[in-house]
Design an enzyme around this catalytic site. Structure first.
Site, PDB file in Angstrom:
ATOM      1  N   GLU A 126      41.859  28.898 -84.272  1.00 41.48           N
ATOM      2  CA  GLU A 126      41.986  30.263 -85.066  1.00 41.48           C
ATOM      3  C   GLU A 126      41.179  30.196 -86.544  1.00 41.48           C
ATOM      4  O   GLU A 126      41.289  28.497 -86.940  1.00 41.48           O
ATOM      5  CB  GLU A 126      43.600  30.565 -85.667  1.00 41.48           C
ATOM      6  CG  GLU A 126      43.478  32.115 -86.385  1.00 41.48           C
ATOM      7  CD  GLU A 126      44.794  32.555 -86.718  1.00 41.48           C
ATOM      8  OE1 GLU A 126      44.616  33.556 -87.165  1.00 41.48           O
ATOM      9  OE2 GLU A 126      45.875  31.767 -86.818  1.00 41.48           O
ATOM     10  N   GLU A 269      50.266  29.075 -84.484  1.00 43.74           N
ATOM     11  CA  GLU A 269      51.083  29.221 -83.408  1.00 43.74           C
ATOM     12  C   GLU A 269      50.504  29.359 -82.187  1.00 43.74           C
ATOM     13  O   GLU A 269      51.355  29.667 -81.458  1.00 43.74           O
ATOM     14  CB  GLU A 269      51.412  30.386 -83.720  1.00 43.74           C
ATOM     15  CG  GLU A 269      50.375  31.614 -84.155  1.00 43.74           C
ATOM     16  CD  GLU A 269      49.345  31.749 -84.993  1.00 43.74           C
ATOM     17  OE1 GLU A 269      49.084  32.670 -84.842  1.00 43.74           O
ATOM     18  OE2 GLU A 269      49.782  30.965 -86.058  1.00 43.74           O
ATOM     19  N   HIS A 302      58.008  30.665 -88.726  1.00 48.63           N
ATOM     20  CA  HIS A 302      57.258  31.436 -88.710  1.00 48.63           C
ATOM     21  C   HIS A 302      56.335  31.315 -87.581  1.00 48.63           C
ATOM     22  O   HIS A 302      55.812  31.740 -87.197  1.00 48.63           O
ATOM     23  CB  HIS A 302      56.099  30.644 -90.123  1.00 48.63           C
ATOM     24  CG  HIS A 302      55.099  32.180 -90.399  1.00 48.63           C
ATOM     25  ND1 HIS A 302      55.489  32.813 -91.058  1.00 48.63           N
ATOM     26  CD2 HIS A 302      53.877  31.731 -90.502  1.00 48.63           C
ATOM     27  CE1 HIS A 302      53.593  33.647 -90.622  1.00 48.63           C
ATOM     28  NE2 HIS A 302      53.146  32.937 -90.325  1.00 48.63           N
ATOM     29  N   GLU A 303      55.648  29.668 -87.321  1.00 48.77           N
ATOM     30  CA  GLU A 303      55.102  29.595 -85.915  1.00 48.77           C
ATOM     31  C   GLU A 303      56.432  29.988 -85.302  1.00 48.77           C
ATOM     32  O   GLU A 303      54.446  30.718 -83.780  1.00 48.77           O
ATOM     33  CB  GLU A 303      55.091  28.266 -85.606  1.00 48.77           C
ATOM     34  CG  GLU A 303      53.931  27.788 -87.012  1.00 48.77           C
ATOM     35  CD  GLU A 303      52.828  28.881 -87.879  1.00 48.77           C
ATOM     36  OE1 GLU A 303      52.563  29.737 -86.837  1.00 48.77           O
ATOM     37  OE2 GLU A 303      52.827  28.556 -89.271  1.00 48.77           O
ATOM     38  N   HIS A 306      55.727  33.846 -84.869  1.00 49.60           N
ATOM     39  CA  HIS A 306      54.498  34.230 -83.898  1.00 49.60           C
ATOM     40  C   HIS A 306      54.763  34.641 -82.359  1.00 49.60           C
ATOM     41  O   HIS A 306      54.042  35.171 -82.011  1.00 49.60           O
ATOM     42  CB  HIS A 306      53.793  32.940 -84.277  1.00 49.60           C
ATOM     43  CG  HIS A 306      52.832  33.823 -85.676  1.00 49.60           C
ATOM     44  ND1 HIS A 306      52.171  35.210 -85.941  1.00 49.60           N
ATOM     45  CD2 HIS A 306      52.618  33.180 -86.807  1.00 49.60           C
ATOM     46  CE1 HIS A 306      51.183  35.309 -86.843  1.00 49.60           C
ATOM     47  NE2 HIS A 306      51.434  34.307 -87.184  1.00 49.60           N
TER      48      HIS A 306
END
Length: 895
Positions: A126, A269, A302-303, A306
């Protein structure tokens, strides 16, 4: 490296791809100097787009063969793309495209694509790193099913990982082995990942609510396995929470986390195979602070979140980045608040999030890189992984949550997945789903206007004034919203949810009934007003006394509030407000006014008795949570003070903040002593919110006591701090004592720093902290700057390692303004030299450092002219990357 002539890309120019890649079979023969990649793709034309050549992205690759359905075809290179013309003449239907190429992971200092670190292979794709691995339609709306075979020397790379589920593994000739992985879920190329390294894993089998068994693994280098328990516990908690809160289960047989020492980001992620900066995985009481533990829980969450909000549903194009990032930041914030448990701990988390927003995102909204949550254009997408996309994007989602309620938001999320699972969509699609699931809500009624939060840049300014009429027992609140100055076009009114309460001066919460509502003995004491117009009035009836308005409770919208409250009003809120955020905010505003006055005056700082008494009352309060006290007693940062000043004189701001801090240290001496002695957690170390809060307050007290002692030439408290440093049984207390000594410039600081290095020089993350403490020390006669330059020559410093570079260079330039902004411009010369040096190594990291001088035009002279000269020197470099050129060009465009 792409040079700075890259074209401006506009959201309005989006077109669907001319081809779809439905599946990819990748084979890697891994070698640091020359890795062979074979990509076999099932491709078909997009019949909704006119027939045209296939154009594939690729960077720094050595192409060896291109074939279609087994036959070699001609190709050409054009503007950095691999162009295959013959495909447009093929009959409709899928065809097999095979590409063979090599890449050089060991030479990849950009840490984007496939690279080596610590003797292993890792990836970061990413946003556009996959094109550095093989030729591909490297865009988020091209989603394919991946099968990946990895081959490597077994002794050097015993662990071979990729996305999804492991199909098979085995031995090969010559001491090599292989592993074959398959991810059944279509994904864009940016979510691809592979790892080949000598790693060990903590493993855990779990059974989810759905009754399915899953294997969880956390991979780290040998010697770090004992630091992975918290990361594993955080992953389990995330899986349980997401299934309970949003009914989103883990969807693969296994879920893997891999810690990487050389990493540009915090974590990534990738589907089923999350790569993490070691900073957000490794923790033990001896090496990690309470903040480190909290950060690991938040980032792991958070990851993992995702997996659904970003992976199962992804972005149609990179302009929609906040679709996944803003939503997932909101989800990780909610997760952390739920994990905190008590209302007080939840409030502390919310305050910390708002403080971060105002410290880093509000300045961005007012600077040369200001952009909407959904940008309209960019040159380099990596420059738009910004606080606006992430933190402000999360606030936009939170406003939706406020307008539809907890149950309504959950219903909207369910509809979102029902409509778009497995697709690449837009921010509009998400907002529409939340609104459609709540047709009677204010969000549904105002949706086109609400979406201005996605399209307009800048921080709205909300002005509120109240008028009490005693004879009629009414209180009228007039509210006006004005768009900020960021951007050129005038701002249209936003939809702003404004959570409010009214408080009597005796602390009583007053009922809130609007004049057009029926009488109700049970009228609420808190409600949300929905602002839709440039100017609105709200009249409350049956108000017995003149109230103090408590506005923007919980920071219900990312705006700047101007309410005209006096010090007396703020003291009422600080003492009585039932909303913890506004209680904290009242204390911050009281401190802010005194700090700004001190910065504008040449007279010695003399804090008034009401303010000192208010701070003492908070510190001594019998029932307030220790973490909350610590937040109230933390003065606004120098960066936040700079945003409230014009022009900005960093040294005056620093001097004012230090003077106020010293006076609080002196006048509250006995109270700090009491706080230190009475806030020592009992028992063994635990990073729970209560214990963490107690340690935070005790360490703040110790810092204040050292500061006061050094000012008076005393040795008692520096001596106690040094002893605490030596005797500490956890890193939070050890680091708190060290910081107290360094920031007060106590004589004990040098032996403590030496001892700290000797204890932890083999712990890279702790050594990062050692560098950062010295880079952030308050400046005294240029000594900190001189020390900083010496640290750049330290044998343990490497500008090529992102964590180490951030710990020293970024800390000094971005977080020590009084030392960095020098009248002789030496700080700016250093900045320009190192931005250009880094740009030749790692443009993503260089562009982050380049943003330090975003707000140069707000500086007072002589800083302003010297800063501009430094930026212009960087901009004049002919081979500058697009990453850095976009930053400095925008900066120079400001006046």
């Amino acid at each position: 490296m792409r040079e700075g002539t890259a074209a401006l890309i506009h959201r309005a120019d989006y077109t669907a791809p001319a081809y779809w890649i439905r599946s990819v079979d990748l084979t890697f023969d891994l070698d640091p100097a020359k890795t062979m990649v074979v990509s076999r793709m099932q491709v078909e034309r997009n019949l909704d787009v006119p027939a045209q050549a296939l154009r594939l992205h690729g960077e720094e690759l050595n192409l060896t063969r291109v074939s279609v359905n087994g036959a070699s075809v001609s190709f050409r290179h054009e503007d950095g793309l691999l162009v295959i013309d013959a495909l447009q003449d093929l009959p409709a239907g899928p065809f097999t495209l095979e590409i063979r190429n090599t890449c050089a992971p060991a030479k990849n200092t950009q840490l984007s694509g496939l690279y080596t670190s610590g003797g292993g292979f890792f990836t970061q794709c990413e946003a556009e790193g996959f094109r550095r691995i093989t030729y591909f339609l490297d865009r988020p709306d091209v989603m394919a099913v991946y099968t990946v075979t990895l081959r490597a020397a077994k002794a050097a790379y015993p662990v071979l990982l990729s996305n999804g589920n492991l199909l098979e593994e085995g031995e090969l000739d010559g001491g090599r082995h292989f592993a074959k992985w398959h991810d059944p879920f279509p994904k864009p190329s940016y979510l691809f990942a592979l790892v080949a390294a000598d790693l060990v894993a903590r493993q855990q089998q779990i059974r989810t609510r759905a009754g399915k068994d899953h294997l969880l693994q956390v991979f780290v280098r040998r010697g770090d396995l004992d630091k992975t328990e918290h990361a594993m516990n955080s992953l389990i908690a995330s899986i349980v929470w997401d299934e309970a809160r949003f009914k989103l289960p883990l969807d693969l047989e296994r879920f893997m986390i891999v810690a990487v020492e050389d990493y540009n980001a915090g974590a990534m992620e990738n589907k089923g195979l999350n790569l993490f900066n070691t900073k957000y995985v490794l923790a033990s009481p001896a090496t990690a602070t309470d903040d480190n533990y909290a950060d690991i829980e938040s980032v792991v969450g958070h990851e993992y979140f995702h997996n659904w909000t970003g992976n199962r549903i992804t972005c149609r194009d990179w302009f929609q980045l906040s679709l996944k990032e803003g939503l997932t930041v909101f989800r990780d914030q909610e997760f952390s608040m739920d994990m905190a448990g008590s209302p007080s701990a939840r409030a502390v988390k919310r305050i910390e999030d708002v403080r971060k927003l105002r410290d880093i995102q509000f300045p961005e909204d007012a600077g040369p890189m200001a952009h909407p949550v959904r940008p309209d254009s960019y040159v380099e997408i990596n420059n738009f992984y910004t606080p606006t996309v992430y933190e402000k994007g999360a606030e936009v989602v939170r406003m939706m949550f406020t307008l539809v309620g907890r149950e309504g938001f959950a219903a909207g999320m369910s509809l979102y997945f029902e409509r778009f699972d497995g697709q690449a969509v837009t921010c509009d699609d998400f907002a529409q789903a939340i609104a459609d699931a709540n047709p009677q809500s204010a969000l549904a009624r105002t949706l086109p206007q609400f979406k201005r939060w996605y399209s307009q840049a800048g921080t709205p300014r909300v002005t509120a004034r109240g008028r009490y009429d005693a004879p009629s027992r009414t209180y009228t609140l007039g509210i006006e919203q004005v768009g900020s100055a960021a951007g050129e076009s005038p701002k249209e009114p936003y939809v702003i949810p404004l959570a409010i309460g009214l408080i009597g001066r005796d602390g009583r919460a007053l009922p809130l009934r609007l004049e057009d509502e029926a009488a109700d003995a049970a009228a609420p004491t808190e409600r949300v007003l929905v602002l839709e117009e440039a100017r609105q009035f709200f009249t409350f009836v049956d108000v017995d006394v003149e109230p103090v308005p408590s506005l923007l409770r919980g920071f219900s919208a990312p705006v700047t509030l101007v309410d005209g409250l006096s010090d007396a009003d703020l003291l009422v809120l600080l003492q009585h407000d039932a909303d913890p955020f506004n209680r904290w905010e009242a204390g911050q505003r009281l401190a802010l006014s005194r700090l700004l006055a001190a910065a504008r005056s040449d007279a010695p700082v003399a804090l008034d008795a009401p303010f000192i008494d208010a701070m003492r009352a908070v510190l001594r309060h019998a029932t307030l949570d220790a973490a909350f006290k610590d937040l109230v007693l933390t003065l606004p940062s120098e960066g936040y003070l700079a945003e409230q000043s014009s022009p900005v004189d960093p040294k005056r701001i620093h001097a004012a903040r230090m003077a106020v801090t010293r006076q609080l240290a002196e006048t509250l001496r006995a109270d700090w002593e009491w706080a230190f002695e009475t806030h020592q957690p009992a028992g063994s170390y635990s990073p729970d919110p209560v214990s963490s809060g107690q340690r935070a307050l005790a360490n703040r007290a110790l810092a204040m006591l050292c500061l006061d002692s050094v000012a008076k030439g005393e040795s008692l408290w520096p001596g106690r701090a040094y002893q605490r440093f030596k005797d500490a049984t956890n890193m939070t207390d050890r680091l708190g004592a060290l910081q107290a000594l360094v920031r007060s410039h106590a004589q004990h600081a040098e032996p403590a720093l030496y001892r700290f290095y000797e204890m932890f020089h083999r712990e890279p993350l702790v050594l990062d902290t050692w560098f950062a403490i010295q880079a952030s020390a308050p400046e005294v006669d240029g000594k900190v700057f001189a020390r900083f330059k010496q640290l750049l020559k330290h044998p343990d410093f490497s500008i090529r390692n992102p964590n180490r570079a951030r710990s020293l260079i970024s800390t000094f330039c971005a977080h020590n303004p009084a030392a960095f902004h020098r009248p002789d411009a030496a700080g700016y010369v250093f900045w320009a030299d190192h931005v250009m040096e880094l740009d030749g190594i790692n443009p993503q990291l260089a562009s982050r450092f380049a943003r330090v001088l975003d707000r140069w035009s707000q500086l007072a002279e002589p800083y302003r002219g010297a800063a501009r000269e430094a930026i212009a020197r960087v901009a004049a470099k002919p081979d500058l990357s697009a990453n850095v050129r976009e930053i400095v060009t925008n900066a120079l465009a400001t006046t």
